[in-house]
Design an enzyme around this catalytic site. Structure first.
Site, PDB file in Angstrom:
ATOM      1  NE  ARG A 171       7.422  -2.973   6.104  1.00  0.00           N
ATOM      2  CZ  ARG A 171       6.134  -2.697   6.315  1.00  0.00           C
ATOM      3  NH1 ARG A 171       5.349  -2.425   5.311  1.00  0.00           N
ATOM      4  NH2 ARG A 171       5.654  -2.713   7.530  1.00  0.00           N
ATOM      5  NE  ARG A 211      -4.258  -1.852  10.741  1.00  0.00           N
ATOM      6  CZ  ARG A 211      -3.282  -1.317  10.023  1.00  0.00           C
ATOM      7  NH1 ARG A 211      -3.466  -0.184   9.402  1.00  0.00           N
ATOM      8  NH2 ARG A 211      -2.124  -1.934   9.923  1.00  0.00           N
ATOM      9  NE  ARG A 263       6.231  -0.643  10.483  1.00  0.00           N
ATOM     10  CZ  ARG A 263       5.050  -0.666   9.867  1.00  0.00           C
ATOM     11  NH1 ARG A 263       4.878   0.053   8.774  1.00  0.00           N
ATOM     12  NH2 ARG A 263       4.071  -1.393  10.338  1.00  0.00           N
ATOM     13  NE  ARG A 280       2.283  -5.253  11.187  1.00  0.00           N
ATOM     14  CZ  ARG A 280       3.454  -5.156  10.547  1.00  0.00           C
ATOM     15  NH1 ARG A 280       4.534  -5.705  11.075  1.00  0.00           N
ATOM     16  NH2 ARG A 280       3.538  -4.540   9.407  1.00  0.00           N
ATOM     17  CE  LYS A 287      -2.244  -1.056   3.821  1.00  0.00           C
ATOM     18  NZ  LYS A 287      -1.688  -2.373   4.229  1.00  0.00           N
TER      19      LYS A 287
END
Ligand code: ADP
Ligand code: ZN
Length: 229
Positions: A136, A97, A171, A182, A22
């Site tokens: 990531r 969400r 992160r 998640r 996203k």
């Protein structure tokens, strides 16, 4: 679905699981459509790095990969939207969400005589998401995502988009436990929001498992905007 008339005033939701791309697609669409990118995760991370009360409250939830409570989240995002100039389009990323957030968003827009034009759902399988999130890295300055070098396995050092070479970091919630949580939260609480938008006929599903460029082309197609290349 009706065609998009005026791209600069488009009100769009980028929807999909963590790691679907996203943020990456938002960067590309932002340049093309000239609309604001509103990422709830970035808003929270901004509060965190500024040590605000809201940031302190959100920290634990974020590190575990849980949703921050609606009482905090909804106000933070809706404040941002309702203080924008009237005709200014936006692209929401990470919000709504859960169905409660989706309804609050609908109500706030309806009060301004507005509504969401399109929901782009980027679909990616869980095993691919886990692979992506564990590789990531993100620019601390502009939030651009990077991955480990596929050949050497090295993490990137500096952002190539920031003039002074922004600092790259991983992160806290990209750890295996937080990633697993998640995804569980996504399937249990976030995915049901799709039905809410499917009923209003504004949902477009696109596959997010190919290259960044081809996902971008699918996104533009789904918006009825042909790519310029
Ligand atoms: P992801 O990569 O999981 O999509 P985000 O950057 O969108 O990450 O969000 C990071 C964290 O911030 C989430 O795991 C959650 O704790 C919090 N968060 C972001 N958006 C919301 C939201 N709409 N409702 C509740 N919590 C949120
Ligand atoms: Zn950068």
């Amino acid at each position: 679905m009706t065609a998009i008339q005026n791209a600069g005033s488009l009100r769009l939701i980028l929807f999909g699981p963590p790691g679907a791309g996203k943020g990456t697609q938002a960067q590309l669409l932002k340049e093309r459509l000239e609309i604001d990118h509103i990422s709830s995760g970035d808003l929270f991370r901004h509060h965190l790095s500024n040590g605000t009360e809201l940031g302190e409250l959100a920290r634990g939830y974020m590190n575990r990969g849980d949703l921050v409570p609606d009482e905090v989240t909804i106000g933070m995002v809706l404040d941002r939207i309702t203080t924008m100039p009237d005709g200014q389009g936006f692209m929401l990323d990470g919000f709504p969400r859960n169905t409660n957030q989706a309804k609050a968003l609908d109500d706030a827009l309806a009060q301004r005589g507005q509504r969401i034009d399109r929901v782009l759902h980027i679909k990616v399988a869980d095993n691919e998401l886990i692979r992506r999130l564990s590789n990531r890295y993100i620019c601390r300055n502009c939030q651009k995502p990077f991955t480990r070098d596929p050949v050497s396995g090295d993490a990137p050092r500096r952002c190539d988009d920031c003039a002074d070479g922004g600092d790259i970091y991983q992160r806290d919630d990209d750890t295996p436990d937080a990633v697993a949580n998640r995804l569980t939260v996504y399937h249990a609480e976030t995915a049901p929001v799709l039905d809410f938008y499917r009923e209003s006929g504004i949902l477009a599903d696109i596959r997010g498992d190919s290259t960044v460029e081809s996902v971008n082309r699918l996104a533009l197609d789904a918006l009825g905007l042909t790519s310029e290349v």
